[in-house]
Write a protein that holds these residues in place. Structure first.
Motif, PDB file in Angstrom:
ATOM      1  N   HIS A 209       0.862  -1.180   0.000  1.00 26.63           N
ATOM      2  CA  HIS A 209       0.000   0.000   0.000  1.00 26.63           C
ATOM      3  C   HIS A 209       0.896   1.226   0.000  1.00 26.63           C
ATOM      4  O   HIS A 209       2.124   1.125   0.054  1.00 26.63           O
ATOM      5  CB  HIS A 209      -0.897   0.002   1.238  1.00 26.63           C
ATOM      6  N   ARG A 210       0.288   2.373  -0.026  1.00 24.44           N
ATOM      7  CA  ARG A 210       1.054   3.610   0.119  1.00 24.44           C
ATOM      8  C   ARG A 210       0.255   4.612   0.923  1.00 24.44           C
ATOM      9  O   ARG A 210      -0.950   4.456   1.131  1.00 24.44           O
ATOM     10  CB  ARG A 210       1.433   4.200  -1.247  1.00 24.44           C
ATOM     11  N   HIS A 211       0.956   5.641   1.394  1.00 18.37           N
ATOM     12  CA  HIS A 211       0.343   6.739   2.129  1.00 18.37           C
ATOM     13  C   HIS A 211       0.596   8.035   1.372  1.00 18.37           C
ATOM     14  O   HIS A 211       1.686   8.233   0.827  1.00 18.37           O
ATOM     15  CB  HIS A 211       0.944   6.884   3.528  1.00 18.37           C
ATOM     16  N   ASP A 212      -0.377   8.915   1.354  1.00 18.99           N
ATOM     17  CA  ASP A 212      -0.171  10.231   0.754  1.00 18.99           C
ATOM     18  C   ASP A 212       0.476  11.153   1.784  1.00 18.99           C
ATOM     19  O   ASP A 212      -0.148  11.534   2.781  1.00 18.99           O
ATOM     20  CB  ASP A 212      -1.506  10.835   0.295  1.00 18.99           C
ATOM     21  N   GLY A 213       1.740  11.475   1.569  1.00 14.19           N
ATOM     22  CA  GLY A 213       2.394  12.470   2.408  1.00 14.19           C
ATOM     23  C   GLY A 213       2.821  12.001   3.776  1.00 14.19           C
ATOM     24  O   GLY A 213       3.055  12.821   4.661  1.00 14.19           O
ATOM     25  N   LEU A 214       2.941  10.693   4.000  1.00 14.58           N
ATOM     26  CA  LEU A 214       3.363  10.174   5.299  1.00 14.58           C
ATOM     27  C   LEU A 214       4.575   9.262   5.135  1.00 14.58           C
ATOM     28  O   LEU A 214       4.572   8.373   4.282  1.00 14.58           O
ATOM     29  CB  LEU A 214       2.237   9.382   5.976  1.00 14.58           C
ATOM     30  N   SER A 215       5.594   9.484   5.946  1.00 12.91           N
ATOM     31  CA  SER A 215       6.790   8.644   5.956  1.00 12.91           C
ATOM     32  C   SER A 215       6.833   7.834   7.247  1.00 12.91           C
ATOM     33  O   SER A 215       6.294   8.254   8.276  1.00 12.91           O
ATOM     34  CB  SER A 215       8.052   9.512   5.865  1.00 12.91           C
ATOM     35  N   HIS A 216       7.491   6.674   7.187  1.00 12.57           N
ATOM     36  CA  HIS A 216       7.627   5.802   8.356  1.00 12.57           C
ATOM     37  C   HIS A 216       9.094   5.656   8.751  1.00 12.57           C
ATOM     38  O   HIS A 216       9.980   5.616   7.896  1.00 12.57           O
ATOM     39  CB  HIS A 216       7.138   4.382   8.051  1.00 12.57           C
ATOM     40  N   ALA A 217       9.317   5.512  10.056  1.00 11.92           N
ATOM     41  CA  ALA A 217      10.587   5.017  10.590  1.00 11.92           C
ATOM     42  C   ALA A 217      10.227   3.988  11.651  1.00 11.92           C
ATOM     43  O   ALA A 217       9.418   4.266  12.543  1.00 11.92           O
ATOM     44  CB  ALA A 217      11.417   6.144  11.191  1.00 11.92           C
ATOM     45  N   LEU A 218      10.778   2.798  11.543  1.00 14.39           N
ATOM     46  CA  LEU A 218      10.495   1.725  12.486  1.00 14.39           C
ATOM     47  C   LEU A 218      11.781   1.317  13.192  1.00 14.39           C
ATOM     48  O   LEU A 218      12.828   1.180  12.544  1.00 14.39           O
ATOM     49  CB  LEU A 218       9.924   0.484  11.784  1.00 14.39           C
ATOM     50  N   LEU A 219      11.695   1.126  14.476  1.00 11.07           N
ATOM     51  CA  LEU A 219      12.794   0.543  15.240  1.00 11.07           C
ATOM     52  C   LEU A 219      12.317  -0.815  15.747  1.00 11.07           C
ATOM     53  O   LEU A 219      11.395  -0.891  16.566  1.00 11.07           O
ATOM     54  CB  LEU A 219      13.203   1.433  16.411  1.00 11.07           C
ATOM     55  N   VAL A 220      12.911  -1.864  15.229  1.00 15.33           N
ATOM     56  CA  VAL A 220      12.520  -3.225  15.590  1.00 15.33           C
ATOM     57  C   VAL A 220      13.435  -3.692  16.713  1.00 15.33           C
ATOM     58  O   VAL A 220      14.647  -3.813  16.526  1.00 15.33           O
ATOM     59  CB  VAL A 220      12.622  -4.173  14.376  1.00 15.33           C
ATOM     60  N   GLY A 221      12.846  -3.931  17.880  1.00 19.73           N
ATOM     61  CA  GLY A 221      13.631  -4.335  19.040  1.00 19.73           C
ATOM     62  C   GLY A 221      13.674  -5.825  19.267  1.00 19.73           C
ATOM     63  O   GLY A 221      14.629  -6.342  19.854  1.00 19.73           O
ATOM     64  N   GLU A 222      12.627  -6.520  18.830  1.00 14.81           N
ATOM     65  CA  GLU A 222      12.563  -7.979  18.973  1.00 14.81           C
ATOM     66  C   GLU A 222      11.926  -8.569  17.722  1.00 14.81           C
ATOM     67  O   GLU A 222      11.045  -7.964  17.116  1.00 14.81           O
ATOM     68  CB  GLU A 222      11.721  -8.375  20.190  1.00 14.81           C
ATOM     69  N   GLY A 223      12.377  -9.763  17.327  1.00 17.65           N
ATOM     70  CA  GLY A 223      11.773 -10.448  16.195  1.00 17.65           C
ATOM     71  C   GLY A 223      12.393 -10.045  14.873  1.00 17.65           C
ATOM     72  O   GLY A 223      13.586  -9.762  14.776  1.00 17.65           O
TER      73      GLY A 223
END
Length: 326
Positions: free
Chosen positions: A49-63
């Protein structure tokens, strides 16, 4: 750009936050939640999918899991930092039980943070989707953990200076991402990020050019020539990665700047339009109204009446009082 497109013209699903109907984000929208908060509801899978005008940053701590961006799949294991720029079509498959944080920022918020940074490397670090494996216990991993924890704390607390505190932590996050990118470039044996497709890399070169030239109303042909590709090649890359044409991306950048000017300045319509390259105020008004669904004047009044115009703290930081909408 409009908040909705006809289903027949938009084959790629669009969301606000995953699973929610699409909408135009507030200029300074920020949201943070844990990975399990939303992923438990979707069996740990985020379909492309995509988002209009939204960026993501994820920090994965487990898994761990797999990130898909522009059809390229990359595996990641905790600890990991993942970056997904706005408009890039992406999906995830998380291993059940994966934990960490998902930070979502509007282009307006992120642009404001980047505008205060003199280093071009900070913008480059978030220009492409990335999944960086971190060294457990390293200074870089610890710094990122502090950034996300502080953003989460500020997001929930609603203290004075909340937006400024979050922006400061996002700046530190960008610095950490830029340093990771530099480390990877120096380490020729590391394969992180090398799976980025030619389309993604072309879009990453286009974005800063649009930031510099959008008010000059360059035609698509001029952007293509500056990038050394044909207009058809550029349009095809933009559509494959974002679902939007090159011209739509340029118009989206114009609209972002128009909204910022209408909210944060007292300039008149003609002055704002002229600064954005519109010599005819009536044409600027028609351009804005067609994409926003209301006139520039109505947009400004709505924000003034809502108490968001010019507010340093709380202008669109979230829609739900600081908790996950799920």
């Amino acid at each position: 750009m409009s908040a909705h497109l006809a289903p027949s013209a938009e084959p790629i699903p669009r969301y606000w936050l995953y699973g929610e109907p699409p909408a135009v984000p507030e200029l300074r929208f920020v949201h943070i939640e844990t990975i399990p908060e939303r992923m438990r509801l979707y069996n740990w899978e985020v379909r492309p999918h995509r988002h209009d005008g939204l960026s993501h940053a994820l920090l994965v701590g487990e898994g761990g899991g797999r990130l898909t961006a522009d059809g390229v799949e990359v595996a990641f294991r905790a600890p990991a930092l993942i970056v997904v720029p706005a408009q890039v079509v992406h999906g995830f498959r998380f291993d059940p039980g994966t934990d960490g944080h998902v930070l979502t920022m509007s282009e307006g918020f992120l642009a404001g943070v980047l505008a205060a940074a003199p280093e071009a490397e900070l913008r480059d670090a978030v220009a492409l989707p990335q999944a960086w494996t971190l060294d457990a216990g390293s200074d870089g991993a610890a710094a990122l953990d502090r950034c996300f924890a502080e953003i989460r704390r500020e997001f929930r607390a609603h203290h004075i200076g909340r937006a400024s505190a979050i922006a400061a932590q996002v700046m530190l996050l960008l610095v950490a991402a830029a340093r990771l990118a530099a480390d990877r470039r120096r380490d020729s044996a590391d394969r992180d990020g090398q799976g980025a497709s030619p389309d993604l890399r072309l879009l990453a070169r286009l974005r800063p050019m649009v930031d510099e030239r959008f008010s000059q109303h360059w035609p698509v042909e001029r952007y293509a020539a500056a990038l050394g590709v044909t207009p058809g090649r550029l349009n095809a890359a933009c559509r494959r990665v974002t679902g939007l044409s090159t011209l739509q991306l340029v118009h989206a950048r114009l609209m972002l700047e128009a909204r910022r000017s209408l909210i944060y300045t007292g300039h008149g319509m003609a002055e704002i339009g002229y600064a954005l390259g519109f010599e005819d105020p009536a044409y600027f008004s028609r351009f804005f109204t067609k994409r926003e669904g209301r006139s520039p004047q109505a947009f400004r009044r709505a924000h003034a009446e809502g108490g968001t115009g010019g507010s340093v703290d709380g202008n669109g930081l979230d829609r739900t009082g600081g908790v996950s909408p799920q």
